[in-house]
Every structure is written in structure tokens, then in C-alpha cells.
Design a protein around this motif. Structure first.
Motif, short mmCIF file in Angstrom:
data_model
loop_
_atom_site.label_atom_id
_atom_site.label_comp_id
_atom_site.label_asym_id
_atom_site.label_seq_id
_atom_site.Cartn_x
_atom_site.Cartn_y
_atom_site.Cartn_z
N ALA A 23 -72.15 -1.45 -29.86
CA ALA A 23 -73.14 -0.37 -29.89
C ALA A 23 -73.50 -0.09 -31.34
O ALA A 23 -72.67 -0.10 -32.21
N SER A 24 -74.74 0.18 -31.58
CA SER A 24 -75.17 0.49 -32.94
C SER A 24 -76.22 1.59 -32.90
O SER A 24 -76.50 2.16 -31.86
N SER A 25 -76.79 1.90 -34.05
CA SER A 25 -77.72 3.02 -34.14
C SER A 25 -78.99 2.77 -33.36
O SER A 25 -79.44 1.65 -33.22
N ALA A 26 -79.58 3.84 -32.88
CA ALA A 26 -80.84 3.73 -32.14
C ALA A 26 -82.01 3.53 -33.09
O ALA A 26 -83.02 2.99 -32.72
N SER A 27 -81.88 3.97 -34.32
CA SER A 27 -82.97 3.79 -35.28
C SER A 27 -82.40 3.98 -36.68
O SER A 27 -81.29 4.44 -36.87
N GLY A 28 -83.19 3.58 -37.69
CA GLY A 28 -82.79 3.82 -39.07
C GLY A 28 -82.21 2.59 -39.72
O GLY A 28 -81.93 1.59 -39.10
N ASP A 29 -81.98 2.67 -41.04
CA ASP A 29 -81.48 1.55 -41.84
C ASP A 29 -80.01 1.77 -42.11
O ASP A 29 -79.60 2.63 -42.88
N ASP A 30 -79.14 0.95 -41.45
CA ASP A 30 -77.71 1.11 -41.58
C ASP A 30 -77.21 0.81 -42.99
O ASP A 30 -76.13 1.23 -43.37
N HIS A 31 -77.98 0.05 -43.79
CA HIS A 31 -77.48 -0.35 -45.10
C HIS A 31 -77.46 0.80 -46.09
O HIS A 31 -76.76 0.72 -47.09
N ASN A 32 -78.21 1.86 -45.85
CA ASN A 32 -78.32 2.93 -46.83
C ASN A 32 -77.44 4.13 -46.51
O ASN A 32 -77.51 5.14 -47.18
N ILE A 33 -76.59 4.01 -45.49
CA ILE A 33 -75.79 5.17 -45.13
C ILE A 33 -74.54 5.26 -46.00
O ILE A 33 -74.06 4.28 -46.55
N ASN A 34 -74.00 6.45 -46.11
CA ASN A 34 -72.74 6.66 -46.80
C ASN A 34 -71.66 6.89 -45.76
O ASN A 34 -71.50 7.97 -45.22
N TYR A 35 -70.92 5.84 -45.46
CA TYR A 35 -69.95 5.96 -44.37
C TYR A 35 -68.54 6.32 -44.86
O TYR A 35 -67.61 6.43 -44.06
N ASN A 36 -68.36 6.47 -46.17
CA ASN A 36 -67.15 7.06 -46.70
C ASN A 36 -65.89 6.38 -46.19
O ASN A 36 -64.93 7.02 -45.79
N GLN A 100 -63.06 9.63 -23.67
CA GLN A 100 -62.78 9.36 -25.08
C GLN A 100 -63.77 8.33 -25.64
O GLN A 100 -64.15 8.38 -26.81
N ILE A 101 -64.21 7.41 -24.78
CA ILE A 101 -65.23 6.45 -25.20
C ILE A 101 -66.56 7.16 -25.41
O ILE A 101 -67.33 6.82 -26.32
N GLN A 102 -66.83 8.17 -24.59
CA GLN A 102 -68.04 8.97 -24.79
C GLN A 102 -68.06 9.58 -26.19
O GLN A 102 -69.12 9.63 -26.84
N SER A 103 -66.91 10.02 -26.66
CA SER A 103 -66.83 10.59 -28.01
C SER A 103 -67.19 9.57 -29.07
O SER A 103 -67.87 9.88 -30.06
N ALA A 104 -66.75 8.33 -28.87
CA ALA A 104 -67.06 7.27 -29.83
C ALA A 104 -68.55 6.97 -29.85
O ALA A 104 -69.14 6.74 -30.92
N ILE A 105 -69.19 6.96 -28.68
CA ILE A 105 -70.64 6.73 -28.62
C ILE A 105 -71.38 7.86 -29.34
O ILE A 105 -72.33 7.62 -30.08
N TYR A 106 -70.94 9.09 -29.11
CA TYR A 106 -71.57 10.25 -29.77
C TYR A 106 -71.50 10.10 -31.29
O TYR A 106 -72.50 10.27 -31.99
N CYS A 107 -70.32 9.75 -31.82
CA CYS A 107 -70.17 9.65 -33.26
C CYS A 107 -70.92 8.44 -33.82
O CYS A 107 -71.44 8.48 -34.94
N SER A 108 -71.00 7.39 -33.04
CA SER A 108 -71.78 6.22 -33.46
C SER A 108 -73.25 6.58 -33.66
O SER A 108 -73.87 6.19 -34.65
N LYS A 109 -73.80 7.33 -32.71
CA LYS A 109 -75.20 7.76 -32.83
C LYS A 109 -75.39 8.72 -34.01
O LYS A 109 -76.35 8.60 -34.78
N LYS A 110 -74.47 9.65 -34.14
CA LYS A 110 -74.61 10.67 -35.17
C LYS A 110 -74.55 10.06 -36.57
O LYS A 110 -75.35 10.43 -37.46
N LEU A 111 -73.62 9.14 -36.78
CA LEU A 111 -73.39 8.59 -38.12
C LEU A 111 -74.04 7.24 -38.33
O LEU A 111 -74.00 6.69 -39.44
N ARG A 112 -74.65 6.70 -37.28
CA ARG A 112 -75.32 5.41 -37.36
C ARG A 112 -74.36 4.32 -37.85
O ARG A 112 -74.65 3.54 -38.76
N ILE A 113 -73.19 4.28 -37.25
CA ILE A 113 -72.20 3.24 -37.51
C ILE A 113 -71.96 2.50 -36.19
O ILE A 113 -71.68 3.12 -35.17
N GLN A 114 -72.06 1.20 -36.24
CA GLN A 114 -71.95 0.41 -35.02
C GLN A 114 -70.58 0.49 -34.38
O GLN A 114 -69.57 0.71 -35.06
N ILE A 115 -70.56 0.25 -33.05
CA ILE A 115 -69.32 0.10 -32.30
C ILE A 115 -69.23 -1.35 -31.82
O ILE A 115 -70.21 -1.91 -31.35
#
Length: 553
Positions: A23-36, A100-115
């Protein structure tokens, strides 16, 4: 590496197919994010889990707790020649429950980090635990491995974190004659194996695993849990051979079980090049897909050093399962394949579950060995596949043997797996798995080595690509078909490096037609309907249409 160890490795790798849901982001450029370094995802996931009263102990693993993280990251086959900066996940998440998997999908969308989701231990191309272009986290399904068997109805619900070995072991506890048609490698994950097809030693009698799926539970892009009724027949069709990768996260499959005889018969007859192996393999091609459906006879080709002469030679091993006793098998072999010279002492009668151990190269072991999730070996591995629609001539086989002599001793293996029988009873469009009528056998090219380094990898990969090029004259054409469970990124990849999260339909069609033939178009329509923003994606996932057309089922 000894020949016996090598054979074990190749048998365990041959049907590999780790659950590859991404799973990955629905939109946006993943290369410019700050994933810390994954900290933001850990924080988000912790908040979500605590809000649902889930303790985070034994759920989240980061490089900071290196021993646990590293042990979970170990793969059965190492990925050769990788230069990606995203070879390791930011975190590994091991849920026990759906929510618990639902939580991972939520955070993936919010932070635009793939699963990326893994359920077993095999993966030809590492798509479950590496990425070419983007930072990612792994959702490891190992804790979702419950199996519930209804012996009276001959059905089972199997969660995708279970392995084939665990399923076989559980069936053996219930009955001596209740079984399931699937692969020979016990450490393969249920999720990827079933959703991609699932060829095995009983496929000529009982077809592939995907043909026995009667229901499923899948989490969609919105975090909703769907069964067959609520997901609809289009999506249910797609995940039975088209992979779960592109459409959601499959949690469990419900399957029809099969009944096998109390006694089955196995044999493994090996002939060298000097013992007429070339002519025997040539003859095998004319009978392998036409003999009794209860008989499946595979051929393994390898180059070894002769124990008698000390010189390199090529061997052909005719490895066989017959669903019945030796008294019934012998007349069939004498009539259909007398050239092999099979005699009764070559054969061994046993139970079906004992044959599982036999074909996994762990005979005479306690059944609990089937519960092991990993093998004792890890190697660099490259695989490819083909389908033969007509017999390969003798001079073509001689060329194959010449290639096998080129590679390091015991390092390369070519498997010829017969078709026909029950595989022909389904149309090409019955499921996304299209490889039905017209195929004599499937070819699996496997090559392994244990020395790291780019130069070493290139040497072996060059050999693999040369023999694949040589075989073009002898295999299916327009398209040159391939088996989805034997992933091969040489066939083409989806490129998301530019930030285009939808990807290219034209790019995907190059490899998609090889895996799925005309079923690729329907898979794209299903994808467009259930995941138009391409949230679930990887290097070889089904893309949606960029401008969705009017959908019709």
C-alpha cells in the motif's frame, strides 16, 4: 555447497511466493517527505493502537531494537545486485488483529509512507521487504495464521500468515485422507501462493490452489473488511490468481479441501547424460500431460559431478507422485513410459502427508518439522519461468544441457512441471490464472549462489538471461507467458520514481500480458473500480486506468 543441500534450497525456493501486498500514498510525491527514520510512523501507529486499547509491545520493531528487527527481516532468498537505498523497511509491524492493520493503513495515508505486507518466507524479487523508489514499512502477517477446518464439509478458513507446512500439518491432525492441492515448499506463505495460483504435485488431478478458493476476507483501501458477498464477484475473481497485491490486504481464504487415497506412491529415478537422459526427457514431453490424471511426473535438470567418474555431467531426475498404490502405477508406467525402466523397487508407498515430507526433502522427520517458518539456508537467487506448448527437439535439449554445464556445479536447476488433466477443465478466463489448455509443461529456471558482491551477481544473472534468450525458440509466443508466482522483474516494472502514483498502463501491460494474457484487461478494470488512486501498488502491481472509463462488470 553439497548437491543435497542445493536441492533442498531449490525445492524450497521453487514455489516461492511470498504475500506481496503493497500500500502506498493516494497522491503526492513520496520523495520529498520527511519521514524521520520511521519515527513519525511509529508515533502515529502508537497513538492509533492505544486509542483502540492495543498494547504496542511485540508489535513494532525498528532498527533500534536491532536483534528482533534483524531476525524478522531475514528472507529465504537474498536479492541479488540491489542498489536501492530502500532495501530495509523503516519499521516492521506484526499485527494480531484486523483492526490493527486498519491503523497501519490510516498512518500510511496520513504520512504518505508505503506499506509492504509479507506472510511467508519466499519472494523471488524481494517485493515484500524492499523497494526501488520509496521509504516503506512492512506489515508482517506472521501472527495472523489461524486455521479452522470443517472436516465434515471439507472446507477450511486459513489466514494468510500461515504457511503451507502449517496447513498440511493441521490437516494431518484431522484426517489421513483430507488434503489440499498446493506447493511442495512448506515455508511458503499461504497468502501469495493461493492468490497467485498455487501449482503443486496434485495439480493434474486437482488443479491449482486458486481454483479451490470459495470465499475470502480482504481489507480494502478504506480499511473496510469485505467477504465474497460484500466485495462482489469481480474482486473475488481478481484475487484468485491475479494476486492480492493490487486490490487490498487479504486476511484469510476459505478453501475446499480434497480427499486423497490412504496410500500414495512416490519415486525419484535419476538418469545421467551418459545414461540417455536427453532421449528420456524428449520422450517424457510426449506423455507427461497425457497420462493418468492421478500421475504427476516432474523432471529436474542439473549439472553435477559424477560419483563414479568424477567428471561433470547433467542429470535428469524424474520425481513423481501417484495418487494410488504401486500395483496400479506399474502398468501405467510400462505402457506409457517403458523407456524409463521403472521397476517396483524404485517406488515407495506412503501416506499423503509422508509424501509432503518426501517432496520437501525432509523424509522420516517428525511432522512438527512442517511448522518451521524458515529453512536453514539463505542464498542469492534468481528465477524465471516459461511454458512449453510443443515438445522441445533433441538438439534444443542438448543446448539446455550445455548451458547447465557452464554454470557452477549444483548451482542451476531447471524444473519441467507437467500440465494437462484437471488444469484443462477450466477456461483461461475462469480465474486470472490463464495457463490452462495448450501447455504441455511449465519451465522454472532457478539459479542460486552464496557469495555476495556485484561482480558475482552479474556473472550468474548474465547466465540466467542468456539461457532465457536461448529458450525463446522453444516456448510460448505472443505473448511469451510467465507464471505470476515466479516473479521476474526482467519482464518489466512500474516506475513510480517521478512521483506519478498512478503509474503507466502501457508499462504494466508489457509484463501483465505475460502473466495474465487477456485477463490483464479485466484485472485493470477491477483495479480501477476498487482502488482508482492506486493506493495498493508495487513494481509489478496492476494499475488503474489513468482516466477511468465507464466501468462494466
Amino acid at each position: 555447497m553439497g548437491s543435497s543441500n542445493y536441492n533442498i534450497i531449490l525445492i524450497f525456493l521453487c514455489f516461492s511466493n511470498l504475500l506481496r501486498f503493497i500500500a502506498s500514498s493516494a497522491s503526492g510525491d513520496d520523495h520529498n517527505i520527511n519521514y524521520n527514520e520511521g519515527g513519525d510512523f511509529v508515533e502515529c501507529l502508537t497513538v492509533q493502537l492505544e486509542s483502540s486499547n492495543s498494547a504496542t509491545d511485540d508489535l513494532i520493531y525498528t532498527p533500534n531494537n536491532s536483534s528482533s528487527y534483524a531476525s524478522l527481516l531475514i528472507a529465504q532468498n537474498l536479492r541479488p545486485g540491489s542498489t536501492s537505498p530502500y532495501d530495509k523497511p523503516l519499521i516492521i509491524f506484526t499485527p494480531f488483529y484486523d483492526y490493527q492493520i486498519q491503523s497501519a493503513i490510516y498512518c500510511s495515508k496520513k504520512l504518505r509512507i508505503q506499506i509492504r505486507v509479507r506472510s511467508g518466507g519466499h519472494d523471488y524479487e524481494g517485493l515484500s521487504h524492499t523497494s526501488r523508489d520509496n521509504p516503506f514499512v512492512v506489515v508482517d502477517m506472521r501472527n495472523l495464521r489461524q486455521i479452522s477446518i470443517d472436516a465434515e464439509q471439507k472446507t477450511a478458513w486459513v489466514q494468510v500468515g500461515a504457511t503451507l507446512g502449517q496447513l498440511y500439518h493441521t490437516l494431518a491432525q484431522k484426517s489421513g485422507t483430507l488434503a489440499f492441492t498446493a506447493g511442495v515448499c512448506p515455508t511458503v506463505g499461504i497468502g501469495g501462493h493461493l492468490s497467485g495460483g498455487g501449482y503443486g504435485m496434485m495439480s493434474r488431478r486437482h488443479s491449482i490452489s486458486a481454483d479451490h478458493i470459495i470465499d475470502a476476507r480482504i481489507m480494502n483501501v478504506d480499511g473496510q473488511m469485505l467477504d465474497r458477498r460484500s466485495m462482489g464477484e469481480d474482486l473475488f475473481w481478481a484475487i484468485r490468481g491475479g494476486g492480492g497485491t493490487s486490490f487490498g490486504i487479504v486476511i484469510a481464504f476459505k478453501v475446499n479441501l480434497i480427499t486423497v487415497p490412504e496410500t500414495v506412491t512416490v519415486f525419484n529415478v535419476t538418469k545421467t547424460y551418459e545414461q540417455n537422459a536427453t532421449q528420456l526427457v524428449h520422450r517424457w514431453q510426449y506423455i507427461a500431460d497425457k497420462v493418468d490424471d492421478n500421475l504427476l511426473m516432474r523432471v529436474f535438470l542439473r549439472s553435477v559431478r559424477s560419483l563414479t567418474t568424477g567428471k561433470r555431467t547433467v542429470i535428469a531426475s524424474f520425481t513423481t507422485l501417484y495418487l494410488g498404490g504401486v500395483e496400479d502405477l506399474m502398468p501405467i508406467m510400462k505402457e506409457k513410459f517403458p523407456e524409463l525402466g521403472l521397476v517396483e523397487k524404485d517406488c515407495t508407498e506412503m501416506s499423503w502427508i509422508q509424501s509432503v515430507l518426501y517432496f520437501a526433502y525432509i523424509p522420516n522427520q517428525p511432522l512438527d518439522v512442517l511448522l518451521n517458518r524458515t529453512t536453514p539456508f539463505t542464498v542469492y537467487f534468481k528465477g524465471k519461468s516459461d511454458f512449453a506448448t510443443e515438445p522441445i527437439p533433441v538438439d534444443g535439449l542438448i543446448g539446455i544441457f550445455r548451458f547447465l554445464r557452464e554454470e557452477d556445479e549444483n548451482m542451476a536447476e531447471i524444473q519441467l512441471s507437467p500440465y494437462g488433466g484437471a488444469l484443462n477443465s477450466f477456461s483461461e478466463s475462469e480465474t486470472p490464472f490463464p495457463h490452462r489448455t495448450g501447455n504441455i509443461f511449465m519451465i522454472d529456471y532457478g539459479l542460486s549462489w552464496d557469495s555476495p558482491g556485484k561482480e558475482e551477481a552479474e556473472k550468474h544473472l548474465n547466465w540466467m538471461r542468456r539461457i532465457y534468450g536461448y529458450m525463446a525458440a522453444y516456448v510460448s509466443k505472443s505473448p511469451r507467458a510467465a507464471y505470476f508466482n515466479y516473479r521476474d522483474l526482467d519482464l518489466g516494472v512500474n516506475d513510480y520514481s517521478s512521483g506519478n502514483t498512478i503509474g503507466s498502463y502501457d508499462e504494466a501491460k508489457v509484463w501483465g500480458m505475460k502473466y495474465f494474457k487477456n485477463n490483464f484487461e479485466r484485472l485493470v478494470r477491477v483495479k480501477t473500480k476498487v482502488d482508482p488512486s492506486n493506493f495498493f501498488r508495487n513494481e509489478q502491481s496492476i494499475p488503474p486506468f489513468p482516466l477511468p472509463p465507464l466501468y462494466s462488470s
